[in-house]
Design a protein around this motif. Structure first.
Motif, PDB file in Angstrom:
ATOM      1  N   LEU A  43       0.824  -1.207   0.000  1.00  0.00           N
ATOM      2  CA  LEU A  43       0.000   0.000   0.000  1.00  0.00           C
ATOM      3  C   LEU A  43       0.861   1.261   0.000  1.00  0.00           C
ATOM      4  O   LEU A  43       0.552   2.236  -0.702  1.00  0.00           O
ATOM      5  N   PHE A  44       1.952   1.236   0.765  1.00  0.00           N
ATOM      6  CA  PHE A  44       2.854   2.379   0.789  1.00  0.00           C
ATOM      7  C   PHE A  44       3.507   2.575  -0.579  1.00  0.00           C
ATOM      8  O   PHE A  44       3.554   3.698  -1.098  1.00  0.00           O
ATOM      9  N   ALA A  45       3.995   1.496  -1.170  1.00  0.00           N
ATOM     10  CA  ALA A  45       4.618   1.593  -2.495  1.00  0.00           C
ATOM     11  C   ALA A  45       3.605   2.071  -3.536  1.00  0.00           C
ATOM     12  O   ALA A  45       3.934   2.899  -4.400  1.00  0.00           O
ATOM     13  N   LEU A  46       2.388   1.579  -3.453  1.00  0.00           N
ATOM     14  CA  LEU A  46       1.333   1.998  -4.371  1.00  0.00           C
ATOM     15  C   LEU A  46       1.045   3.496  -4.203  1.00  0.00           C
ATOM     16  O   LEU A  46       0.888   4.217  -5.198  1.00  0.00           O
ATOM     17  N   ARG A  47       1.008   3.952  -2.980  1.00  0.00           N
ATOM     18  CA  ARG A  47       0.780   5.382  -2.719  1.00  0.00           C
ATOM     19  C   ARG A  47       1.906   6.228  -3.309  1.00  0.00           C
ATOM     20  O   ARG A  47       1.648   7.268  -3.923  1.00  0.00           O
ATOM     21  N   ILE A  48       3.140   5.782  -3.134  1.00  0.00           N
ATOM     22  CA  ILE A  48       4.286   6.533  -3.671  1.00  0.00           C
ATOM     23  C   ILE A  48       4.223   6.583  -5.197  1.00  0.00           C
ATOM     24  O   ILE A  48       4.440   7.633  -5.812  1.00  0.00           O
ATOM     25  N   ILE A  49       3.909   5.454  -5.807  1.00  0.00           N
ATOM     26  CA  ILE A  49       3.874   5.384  -7.275  1.00  0.00           C
ATOM     27  C   ILE A  49       2.720   6.196  -7.849  1.00  0.00           C
ATOM     28  O   ILE A  49       2.894   6.952  -8.810  1.00  0.00           O
ATOM     29  N   LEU A  50       1.530   6.053  -7.262  1.00  0.00           N
ATOM     30  CA  LEU A  50       0.363   6.746  -7.805  1.00  0.00           C
ATOM     31  C   LEU A  50       0.414   8.253  -7.554  1.00  0.00           C
ATOM     32  O   LEU A  50      -0.008   9.036  -8.406  1.00  0.00           O
ATOM     33  N   CYS A  51       0.918   8.668  -6.423  1.00  0.00           N
ATOM     34  CA  CYS A  51       0.983  10.097  -6.113  1.00  0.00           C
ATOM     35  C   CYS A  51       2.210  10.768  -6.714  1.00  0.00           C
ATOM     36  O   CYS A  51       2.281  12.002  -6.754  1.00  0.00           O
ATOM     37  N   GLU A  52       3.195   9.970  -7.123  1.00  0.00           N
ATOM     38  CA  GLU A  52       4.436  10.478  -7.695  1.00  0.00           C
ATOM     39  C   GLU A  52       5.082  11.528  -6.787  1.00  0.00           C
ATOM     40  O   GLU A  52       5.407  12.637  -7.209  1.00  0.00           O
ATOM     41  N   GLY A  53       5.289  11.131  -5.545  1.00  0.00           N
ATOM     42  CA  GLY A  53       5.908  12.034  -4.595  1.00  0.00           C
ATOM     43  C   GLY A  53       6.392  11.283  -3.374  1.00  0.00           C
ATOM     44  O   GLY A  53       6.357  10.046  -3.334  1.00  0.00           O
ATOM     45  N   TRP A  54       6.866  12.022  -2.405  1.00  0.00           N
ATOM     46  CA  TRP A  54       7.357  11.475  -1.139  1.00  0.00           C
ATOM     47  C   TRP A  54       8.496  10.475  -1.341  1.00  0.00           C
ATOM     48  O   TRP A  54       8.627   9.493  -0.620  1.00  0.00           O
ATOM     49  N   TYR A  55       9.343  10.759  -2.327  1.00  0.00           N
ATOM     50  CA  TYR A  55      10.454   9.847  -2.624  1.00  0.00           C
ATOM     51  C   TYR A  55      11.487   9.828  -1.502  1.00  0.00           C
ATOM     52  O   TYR A  55      12.091   8.801  -1.234  1.00  0.00           O
ATOM     53  N   ILE A  56      11.686  10.963  -0.849  1.00  0.00           N
ATOM     54  CA  ILE A  56      12.666  11.010   0.236  1.00  0.00           C
ATOM     55  C   ILE A  56      12.157  10.212   1.436  1.00  0.00           C
ATOM     56  O   ILE A  56      12.943   9.568   2.143  1.00  0.00           O
ATOM     57  N   VAL A  57      10.855  10.193   1.669  1.00  0.00           N
ATOM     58  CA  VAL A  57      10.269   9.368   2.731  1.00  0.00           C
ATOM     59  C   VAL A  57      10.477   7.899   2.387  1.00  0.00           C
ATOM     60  O   VAL A  57      10.870   7.097   3.247  1.00  0.00           O
ATOM     61  N   CYS A  58      10.251   7.551   1.134  1.00  0.00           N
ATOM     62  CA  CYS A  58      10.437   6.178   0.685  1.00  0.00           C
ATOM     63  C   CYS A  58      11.898   5.755   0.802  1.00  0.00           C
ATOM     64  O   CYS A  58      12.205   4.638   1.240  1.00  0.00           O
ATOM     65  N   TYR A  59      12.797   6.636   0.443  1.00  0.00           N
ATOM     66  CA  TYR A  59      14.220   6.339   0.525  1.00  0.00           C
ATOM     67  C   TYR A  59      14.658   6.143   1.981  1.00  0.00           C
ATOM     68  O   TYR A  59      15.377   5.204   2.307  1.00  0.00           O
ATOM     69  N   THR A  60      14.212   7.015   2.858  1.00  0.00           N
ATOM     70  CA  THR A  60      14.535   6.900   4.280  1.00  0.00           C
ATOM     71  C   THR A  60      13.983   5.598   4.851  1.00  0.00           C
ATOM     72  O   THR A  60      14.653   4.900   5.614  1.00  0.00           O
ATOM     73  N   TRP A  61      12.765   5.265   4.481  1.00  0.00           N
ATOM     74  CA  TRP A  61      12.125   4.013   4.905  1.00  0.00           C
ATOM     75  C   TRP A  61      12.937   2.805   4.406  1.00  0.00           C
ATOM     76  O   TRP A  61      13.180   1.866   5.171  1.00  0.00           O
ATOM     77  N   ALA A  62      13.375   2.840   3.162  1.00  0.00           N
ATOM     78  CA  ALA A  62      14.143   1.726   2.595  1.00  0.00           C
ATOM     79  C   ALA A  62      15.503   1.577   3.280  1.00  0.00           C
ATOM     80  O   ALA A  62      15.943   0.451   3.564  1.00  0.00           O
ATOM     81  N   ILE A  63      16.168   2.680   3.580  1.00  0.00           N
ATOM     82  CA  ILE A  63      17.460   2.633   4.282  1.00  0.00           C
ATOM     83  C   ILE A  63      17.269   2.058   5.681  1.00  0.00           C
ATOM     84  O   ILE A  63      18.066   1.239   6.149  1.00  0.00           O
ATOM     85  N   TYR A  64      16.200   2.463   6.357  1.00  0.00           N
ATOM     86  CA  TYR A  64      15.920   1.938   7.697  1.00  0.00           C
ATOM     87  C   TYR A  64      15.664   0.429   7.644  1.00  0.00           C
ATOM     88  O   TYR A  64      16.180  -0.331   8.466  1.00  0.00           O
ATOM     89  N   LEU A  65      14.885  -0.017   6.664  1.00  0.00           N
ATOM     90  CA  LEU A  65      14.624  -1.457   6.525  1.00  0.00           C
ATOM     91  C   LEU A  65      15.900  -2.228   6.189  1.00  0.00           C
ATOM     92  O   LEU A  65      16.096  -3.353   6.661  1.00  0.00           O
TER      93      LEU A  65
END
Length: 182
Positions: A43-65
């Motif tokens: 759902l988070f990935a879908l939100r990022i892709i569909l909204c085309e934004g919040w890439y820095i949030v996604c990147y921070t989340w991926a680094i944390y994981l």
């Protein structure tokens, strides 16, 4: 005033007990826990892709994981540090084991599976929550972030796999002997 304070503490204890009860219920259901987390991640990935934004949030989340995954794959007691200690004791003449002696040491993770699940789920919920606020939508050129993350993931996993091969440990149950009870 004192009654309000007691009421707040009582409500906090009630919420904590309810949370703990649900965690105790969820603990043995590993597959279902991770399935729910993967749905949240999707759902988070879908939100990022569909909204085309919040890439820095996604990147921070991926680094944390990635950091959590490395802790999950790493033994609690680092064999490289133990080897340095053994080498120092050999130089001092106090070592009692030689290289042929190998005792069984169970693999104990630095980050247990349940804690890994809790932290991953919480991080995904926080990242999903942050994606609803425009203040976190920092404009960045996302392909650079993707390339940087892939390079970082590749280098860190290569180093982790080399560490696993060098010190002969396997953090998974795959390929390990299982004995059935009769």
């Amino acid at each position: 005033m004192e009654q309000n304070k007691e009421w707040v503490f009582a409500q906090g204890a009630k919420i904590h007990n309810t949370y703990q009860r649900y965690m105790d219920i969820a603990t043995p259901h590993t597959v279902y826990r991770w399935a729910a987390t993967y749905v949240l991640m999707f759902l988070f990935a879908l939100r990022i892709i569909l909204c085309e934004g919040w890439y820095i949030v996604c990147y921070t989340w991926a680094i944390y994981l990635l950091n959590m995954l490395l802790q999950f794959l790493t033994p609690k007691f680092d064999p490289s540090l133990e080897q340095e200690y053994e080498n120092e004791s050999v130089e001092e003449g106090t070592s009692k084991m030689d290289e042929r002696d190998e005792e069984f040491r169970p693999f104990i993770r630095r980050l247990p599976e349940f804690r890994f699940w809790i932290k991953s789920t919480n991080a995904t919920i926080i990242a999903l929550f942050c994606s609803f606020f425009g203040i976190f939508d920092v404009p960045v050129f996302w392909p650079i972030l993707v390339i940087y993350f892939v390079i970082l993931f590749t280098l860190t996993m290569r180093r982790q796999i080399q560490h696993m091969i060098k010190y002969r440990y396997l953090p998974f149950d795959i390929g390990k002997a299982r004995y059935n009870h009769k």
